[in-house]
Design a protein around this motif. Structure first.
Motif, PDB file in Angstrom:
ATOM      1  N   ASP A 531       0.753  -1.260  -0.025  1.00  0.00           N
ATOM      2  CA  ASP A 531       0.179   0.139  -0.007  1.00  0.00           C
ATOM      3  C   ASP A 531       0.745   1.256   0.101  1.00  0.00           C
ATOM      4  OD1 ASP A 531       0.847  -0.602   2.652  1.00  0.00           O
ATOM      5  OD2 ASP A 531      -0.912   0.169   3.562  1.00  0.00           O
ATOM      6  N   SER A 532       1.961   1.290   0.907  1.00  0.00           N
ATOM      7  CA  SER A 532       2.743   2.495   0.830  1.00  0.00           C
ATOM      8  C   SER A 532       3.291   2.866  -0.458  1.00  0.00           C
ATOM      9  CB  SER A 532       3.901   2.232   1.756  1.00  0.00           C
ATOM     10  OG  SER A 532       4.549   1.357   1.385  1.00  0.00           O
ATOM     11  N   ASN A 533       3.825   1.960  -1.445  1.00  0.00           N
ATOM     12  CA  ASN A 533       4.194   2.034  -2.602  1.00  0.00           C
ATOM     13  C   ASN A 533       3.261   2.682  -3.676  1.00  0.00           C
ATOM     14  OD1 ASN A 533       6.730   1.388  -2.012  1.00  0.00           O
ATOM     15  ND2 ASN A 533       6.554  -0.837  -3.021  1.00  0.00           N
ATOM     16  N   VAL A 534       1.888   1.923  -3.536  1.00  0.00           N
ATOM     17  CA  VAL A 534       0.929   2.482  -4.467  1.00  0.00           C
ATOM     18  C   VAL A 534       0.324   3.707  -4.196  1.00  0.00           C
ATOM     19  CG1 VAL A 534      -1.382   1.920  -5.165  1.00  0.00           C
ATOM     20  CG2 VAL A 534       0.262   0.075  -4.798  1.00  0.00           C
ATOM     21  N   THR A 535       0.148   4.309  -2.721  1.00  0.00           N
ATOM     22  CA  THR A 535      -0.603   5.674  -2.650  1.00  0.00           C
ATOM     23  C   THR A 535       0.467   6.698  -3.104  1.00  0.00           C
ATOM     24  OG1 THR A 535       1.014   5.506  -0.578  1.00  0.00           O
ATOM     25  CG2 THR A 535      -1.120   4.800  -0.430  1.00  0.00           C
ATOM     26  N   SER A 536       1.628   6.668  -3.539  1.00  0.00           N
ATOM     27  CA  SER A 536       2.451   7.709  -4.040  1.00  0.00           C
ATOM     28  C   SER A 536       2.809   7.291  -5.330  1.00  0.00           C
ATOM     29  CB  SER A 536       3.972   7.691  -3.311  1.00  0.00           C
ATOM     30  OG  SER A 536       4.508   6.457  -3.189  1.00  0.00           O
ATOM     31  N   ASP A 555      -3.471   1.561   3.934  1.00  0.00           N
ATOM     32  CA  ASP A 555      -3.250   3.124   3.825  1.00  0.00           C
ATOM     33  C   ASP A 555      -4.579   3.373   2.808  1.00  0.00           C
ATOM     34  OD1 ASP A 555      -1.825   3.189   5.892  1.00  0.00           O
ATOM     35  OD2 ASP A 555      -0.137   3.893   4.751  1.00  0.00           O
ATOM     36  N   ILE A 556      -4.707   2.830   1.624  1.00  0.00           N
ATOM     37  CA  ILE A 556      -5.545   3.178   0.446  1.00  0.00           C
ATOM     38  C   ILE A 556      -7.276   3.026   1.284  1.00  0.00           C
ATOM     39  CG2 ILE A 556      -6.556   2.871  -1.781  1.00  0.00           C
ATOM     40  CD1 ILE A 556      -3.451   2.090  -2.328  1.00  0.00           C
ATOM     41  N   ALA A 561      -6.885  11.366   4.953  1.00  0.00           N
ATOM     42  CA  ALA A 561      -6.687  12.509   4.006  1.00  0.00           C
ATOM     43  C   ALA A 561      -6.993  11.905   2.611  1.00  0.00           C
ATOM     44  CB  ALA A 561      -4.955  12.909   4.145  1.00  0.00           C
ATOM     45  N   TYR A 562      -6.436  10.670   2.304  1.00  0.00           N
ATOM     46  CA  TYR A 562      -6.608  10.256   0.994  1.00  0.00           C
ATOM     47  C   TYR A 562      -7.237   8.997   0.764  1.00  0.00           C
ATOM     48  CZ  TYR A 562      -2.403   7.653   1.788  1.00  0.00           C
ATOM     49  OH  TYR A 562      -1.219   7.229   2.542  1.00  0.00           O
ATOM     50  N   GLY A 563      -7.726   8.202   1.811  1.00  0.00           N
ATOM     51  CA  GLY A 563      -8.238   6.697   2.079  1.00  0.00           C
ATOM     52  C   GLY A 563      -9.582   7.088   1.527  1.00  0.00           C
ATOM     53  N   ILE A 564     -10.146   5.952   0.931  1.00  0.00           N
ATOM     54  CA  ILE A 564     -11.473   5.705   0.321  1.00  0.00           C
ATOM     55  C   ILE A 564     -12.635   5.611   1.343  1.00  0.00           C
ATOM     56  CG2 ILE A 564     -10.818   4.624  -2.035  1.00  0.00           C
ATOM     57  CD1 ILE A 564     -11.495   2.063  -0.714  1.00  0.00           C
ATOM     58  N   ASN A 565     -12.325   5.216   2.500  1.00  0.00           N
ATOM     59  CA  ASN A 565     -13.224   4.903   3.493  1.00  0.00           C
ATOM     60  C   ASN A 565     -13.885   6.410   3.958  1.00  0.00           C
ATOM     61  OD1 ASN A 565     -14.410   2.979   5.136  1.00  0.00           O
ATOM     62  ND2 ASN A 565     -13.692   4.210   6.844  1.00  0.00           N
ATOM     63  N   SER A 566     -13.150   7.324   3.809  1.00  0.00           N
ATOM     64  CA  SER A 566     -13.658   8.893   4.369  1.00  0.00           C
ATOM     65  C   SER A 566     -14.502   9.359   3.430  1.00  0.00           C
ATOM     66  CB  SER A 566     -12.494   9.802   4.667  1.00  0.00           C
ATOM     67  OG  SER A 566     -11.573   9.210   5.809  1.00  0.00           O
ATOM     68  N   TYR A 567     -14.575   8.927   2.192  1.00  0.00           N
ATOM     69  CA  TYR A 567     -15.342   9.475   1.164  1.00  0.00           C
ATOM     70  C   TYR A 567     -16.282   8.571   0.486  1.00  0.00           C
ATOM     71  CZ  TYR A 567     -11.517  13.179   1.581  1.00  0.00           C
ATOM     72  OH  TYR A 567     -10.813  13.979   1.911  1.00  0.00           O
ATOM     73  N   HIS A 568     -16.568   7.426   1.386  1.00  0.00           N
ATOM     74  CA  HIS A 568     -17.322   6.350   0.625  1.00  0.00           C
ATOM     75  C   HIS A 568     -18.513   6.829  -0.068  1.00  0.00           C
ATOM     76  CE1 HIS A 568     -20.508   6.408   4.053  1.00  0.00           C
ATOM     77  NE2 HIS A 568     -19.565   6.942   4.558  1.00  0.00           N
ATOM     78  N   TYR A 604      -9.766   7.738  -7.714  1.00  0.00           N
ATOM     79  CA  TYR A 604      -8.567   8.616  -7.813  1.00  0.00           C
ATOM     80  C   TYR A 604      -7.988   9.111  -9.243  1.00  0.00           C
ATOM     81  CZ  TYR A 604      -7.757   6.853  -3.265  1.00  0.00           C
ATOM     82  OH  TYR A 604      -7.814   6.259  -1.954  1.00  0.00           O
ATOM     83  N   ASP A 605      -8.657   8.530 -10.334  1.00  0.00           N
ATOM     84  CA  ASP A 605      -8.320   8.683 -11.782  1.00  0.00           C
ATOM     85  C   ASP A 605      -8.597  10.328 -12.077  1.00  0.00           C
ATOM     86  OD1 ASP A 605     -11.008   8.400 -11.964  1.00  0.00           O
ATOM     87  OD2 ASP A 605     -10.833   7.069 -13.721  1.00  0.00           O
ATOM     88  N   ASN A 606      -9.467  10.952 -11.231  1.00  0.00           N
ATOM     89  CA  ASN A 606      -9.612  12.503 -11.641  1.00  0.00           C
ATOM     90  C   ASN A 606      -9.178  13.512 -10.863  1.00  0.00           C
ATOM     91  OD1 ASN A 606     -10.999  14.069 -13.564  1.00  0.00           O
ATOM     92  ND2 ASN A 606     -12.569  14.238 -12.486  1.00  0.00           N
ATOM     93  N   GLY A 607      -8.145  13.160  -9.988  1.00  0.00           N
ATOM     94  CA  GLY A 607      -7.720  14.080  -8.957  1.00  0.00           C
ATOM     95  C   GLY A 607      -7.864  13.695  -7.475  1.00  0.00           C
ATOM     96  N   GLU A 608      -7.557  14.746  -6.546  1.00  0.00           N
ATOM     97  CA  GLU A 608      -7.610  14.332  -5.212  1.00  0.00           C
ATOM     98  C   GLU A 608      -9.199  14.401  -4.680  1.00  0.00           C
ATOM     99  OE1 GLU A 608      -5.118  13.357  -3.427  1.00  0.00           O
ATOM    100  OE2 GLU A 608      -3.832  13.677  -5.154  1.00  0.00           O
ATOM    101  N   LEU A 609      -9.138  13.145  -3.835  1.00  0.00           N
ATOM    102  CA  LEU A 609     -10.729  13.030  -3.041  1.00  0.00           C
ATOM    103  C   LEU A 609     -10.893  14.370  -2.571  1.00  0.00           C
ATOM    104  CD1 LEU A 609     -10.376   9.207  -1.489  1.00  0.00           C
ATOM    105  CD2 LEU A 609     -11.086  10.251  -3.922  1.00  0.00           C
ATOM    106  N   GLY A 610     -12.238  14.600  -2.440  1.00  0.00           N
ATOM    107  CA  GLY A 610     -12.850  15.749  -1.600  1.00  0.00           C
ATOM    108  C   GLY A 610     -12.927  16.988  -2.627  1.00  0.00           C
TER     109      GLY A 610
END
Length: 655
Positions: A531-536, A555-556, A561-568, A604-610
């Motif tokens: 996960d730590s490699n893929v996040t960056s 972490d994904i 800040a960038y995890g999917i769970n916060s923006y489900h 994630y394919d269209n920018g940062e979450l939020g």
């Protein structure tokens, strides 16, 4: 009084604006105004979304948009005060428009008209082009001594009800016909159809007059006439014409089963100004004469005819169509009677279900409590056939009047969408959500692709805010989609992501990879990473992701800040985790333990979450196999290896 507003989509740092308000300033005494009419105009609504229009907290309409994304202005006339209703306030009168699921800019113009007298106002809204009254015909021009139908629409744009009246058609000064118009409420319209047979060539002025005999007391008596100039051609010679674009290959029809024959549809044009009667249309395939039919085509018209041909998978098959091969019709041009076009044959799968993959027979409100059987068909179709053509080859499809001529699927086999219940037909290509089912008429199919129509409601979170429909459909019935064919010719690589601190998941990831490869996914399109490699890395944005591990350890999934769970809620993640619990938004159930396998859009394919959400723009997807505890997460991952038959919905709880 007039107001205006604009609804906008999200931009960098600024959220979308889904609600628009227009305020009508000033103070009135509602008792002084016995009649009030609300006029609204907007552009770029998304047809069949449940957009709503409100006046002073009263909902005036739901599902307001009739036209697709700016093809025409949408225009509504609604009474807000008359003898039986009164929505007026002394002050603070306002209107609200709420955009539902689309993300387009909406320009709104709202007018409130108060009047002391309620009167109708009839006008002719439109006059359509004359057309020949025959089945499977397309009229190119008007020719003398031929009979045509002509449609016109009468509309009441006033604030009162119009009593019965009459409408007339004149060609120049000659009366062609008189037709009755029924009682029309404010905002209502009526289409009428005249018959016209011009006897001479030349330019005619066709004039349609509403309330022709002054039977209705109107606010404006000077706007009842609409005219249209029509050129009439003199009779001459026949000219039969065909080109490759007039030949179309379609899948043949059989209800809920595979008719593997190909329908060869032919548009036969008579570009001349005299009728062509009883001539041959001949079909050749690979140089062999296969069939012929005898037809007639009127002057300046196109008529459709068709053949069926039994073509095995593969090809190409070289098709040639010849008009009047024996030369029995005298034409002005004898050199344009042949056309050739090749086609290939592919195999595709089509299924329909309801409520997220349910294959049982539906019987309920949406089908008027009659049985509607689901189906699953594998059949041969011509290459580049569209999903619209395929669904019409195995089922009865309803295309509503407001979308006539489009490829919008409103109902299948009598199971119709219900805007009040917010339940619609959604199309999934190879498991991937198609953002507007009208696109089923544009998507070019290739060999091995799967189409899945599901009749479903959107799943709302605890806040009841808007959420997208499920963006990836059930797994088992499509396996190994969506990892092979992708969407519209794009196939994404797949990265299996496991927690860096949980190395035992490497073996699980390898087993999932082996399962995909054994099912036909190319080995070079799969990789495994922590996960730590893929996040960056760019892989987070560009690849399908299969996320493994306890939800707090990957972490994904869990990063605030960038995890999917916060923006489900924003991209179709129905099951999420909160404070050591797993929560299912479908029924609001909470689990102290357990796991889940679910699939949804890769946000994630269209920018940062939020800031940006791309669920309505098909791209790579995420498969999540996680849980409250480590053992729950491993049990969920097992479903992706040895128990894929249990994944019959786009989310599956593992207890």
């Amino acid at each position: 009084m007039q107001g205006h507003e604009a609804l906008i989509y999200a931009t960098s740092g600024y959220p979308a604006k889904d609600y628009g308000y227009a305020y009508f300033k000033g103070t009135i005494n509602p008792d002084d105004w016995p009649n009030a009419v609300f006029y609204s105009t907007w552009l770029t609504g998304d047809m069949f979304d449940t957009d709503t229009l409100w006046f002073n907290d009263i909902m005036l309409c739901e599902g307001c948009t009739n036209y697709e994304q700016g093809n025409y202005f949408d225009f509504k006339i609604i009474e807000v005060k008359n003898a039986s209703i009164d929505y007026l306030n002394t002050t603070n009168n306002y209107a609200k428009y709420w955009r539902d699921g689309d993300s387009y800019v909406h320009w709104l113009n709202l007018v409130l008209v108060l009047s002391r007298e309620s009167k109708p106002d009839l006008m002719v809204e439109k006059i359509e082009e004359p057309f020949l009254p025959y089945y499977n015909y397309n009229t190119l021009a008007v020719v003398a001594n031929h009979t045509y139908n002509l449609n016109a629409t009468v509309k009441n744009i006033g604030s009162g009800t119009a009593t019965e009246s009459n409408v007339t058609l004149h060609a120049d000064t000659t009366l062609i016909g008189t037709l009755p118009v029924p009682r029309l409420d404010a905002g209502a319209s009526k289409e009428v159809q005249f018959t016209w047979t011009p006897t001479d060539s030349g330019t005619y002025t066709l004039e349609v007059t509403a309330d022709a005999f002054n039977q209705v007391n109107e606010t404006d008596e000077a706007n009842n006439i609409l005219s249209k100039n029509i050129e009439v051609l003199a009779e001459g010679q026949v000219d039969l014409v065909i080109s490759p674009t007039d030949i179309k290959f379609l899948p043949a029809f059989a209800l809920h089963t595979a008719n593997n024959r190909t329908t060869i549809q032919v548009n036969v044009m008579n570009n001349g100004t005299r009728d062509a009667s009883n001539f041959d249309v001949s079909l050749f395939v690979n140089g062999v004469h296969e069939n012929n039919t005898v037809i007639s085509v009127g002057a300046k018209a196109i008529k459709e005819t068709s053949f069926e041909y039994d073509a095995a998978k593969g090809g190409p098959y070289d098709v040639k169509v010849v008009l009047d091969a024996e030369g029995e019709v005298k034409e002005s041009n004898e050199t344009n009677n042949e056309a050739a076009k090749p086609f290939t044959v592919i195999e595709v799968r089509l299924r329909d279900t309801h409520h997220y993959g349910d294959t049982s027979t539906y019987n309920g409100k949406a089908s008027n409590f009659t049985d509607v059987e689901m189906f699953d068909v594998v059949k041969l179709v011509p290459g580049n056939t569209t999903p619209w053509d395929v669904i019409n080859s195995v089922a009865y499809v309803k295309n509503p009047y407001m979308a006539a001529g489009t490829t919008f699927v409103y109902g299948i086999d009598g199971l119709d969408q219900d805007m009040a219940e917010k339940i619609y037909w959604y199309l999934y290509m190879n498991g991937r959500y198609v953002p507007n089912n009208i696109l089923c008429g544009e998507y070019p199919l290739t060999d091995g692709e799967t189409m899945h129509w599901d009749f479903q409601k959107q799943i709302y979170g605890a806040t009841e805010s808007f959420t997208p429909p499920c963006t990836v459909q059930s797994y088992n019935d499509l396996y190994p989609e969506p990892f092979t064919h992708g969407y519209w010719g794009t196939e994404w690589n797949t990265t299996i992501v496991y927690p860096a601190e949980s190395s035992e998941y490497l073996g699980i990831a390898n087993n999932i990879s082996n399962k995909l490869v054994s099912s036909g996914v190319p080995d070079e399109k799969i990789d495994i990473d922590i996960d730590s490699n893929v996040t960056s890395s760019e892989k987070r944005k560009t690849n399908n992701l299969i996320l493994l591990g306890k939800y707090t350890e990957n972490d994904i999934i869990s990063d605030p800040a960038y995890g999917i769970n916060s923006y489900h809620e924003y991209f179709g993640m129905v099951v999420y985790f909160d404070a050591g619990k797993m929560i299912d938004d479908y029924d609001d159930a909470e689990y102290d333990c357990g796991g889940v396998v679910e699939t949804f859009d890769n946000p994630y394919d269209n920018g940062e979450l939020g800031m940006y959400y791309s669920w309505n723009d098909p791209g790579p997807v995420i498969f999540l196999a996680s849980g409250v505890t480590d053992s729950d997460a491993k049990a969920a991952a097992e479903l992706l290896i040895n128990r894929t038959e249990e994944l019959d919905m786009f989310w599956r709880i593992v207890k």
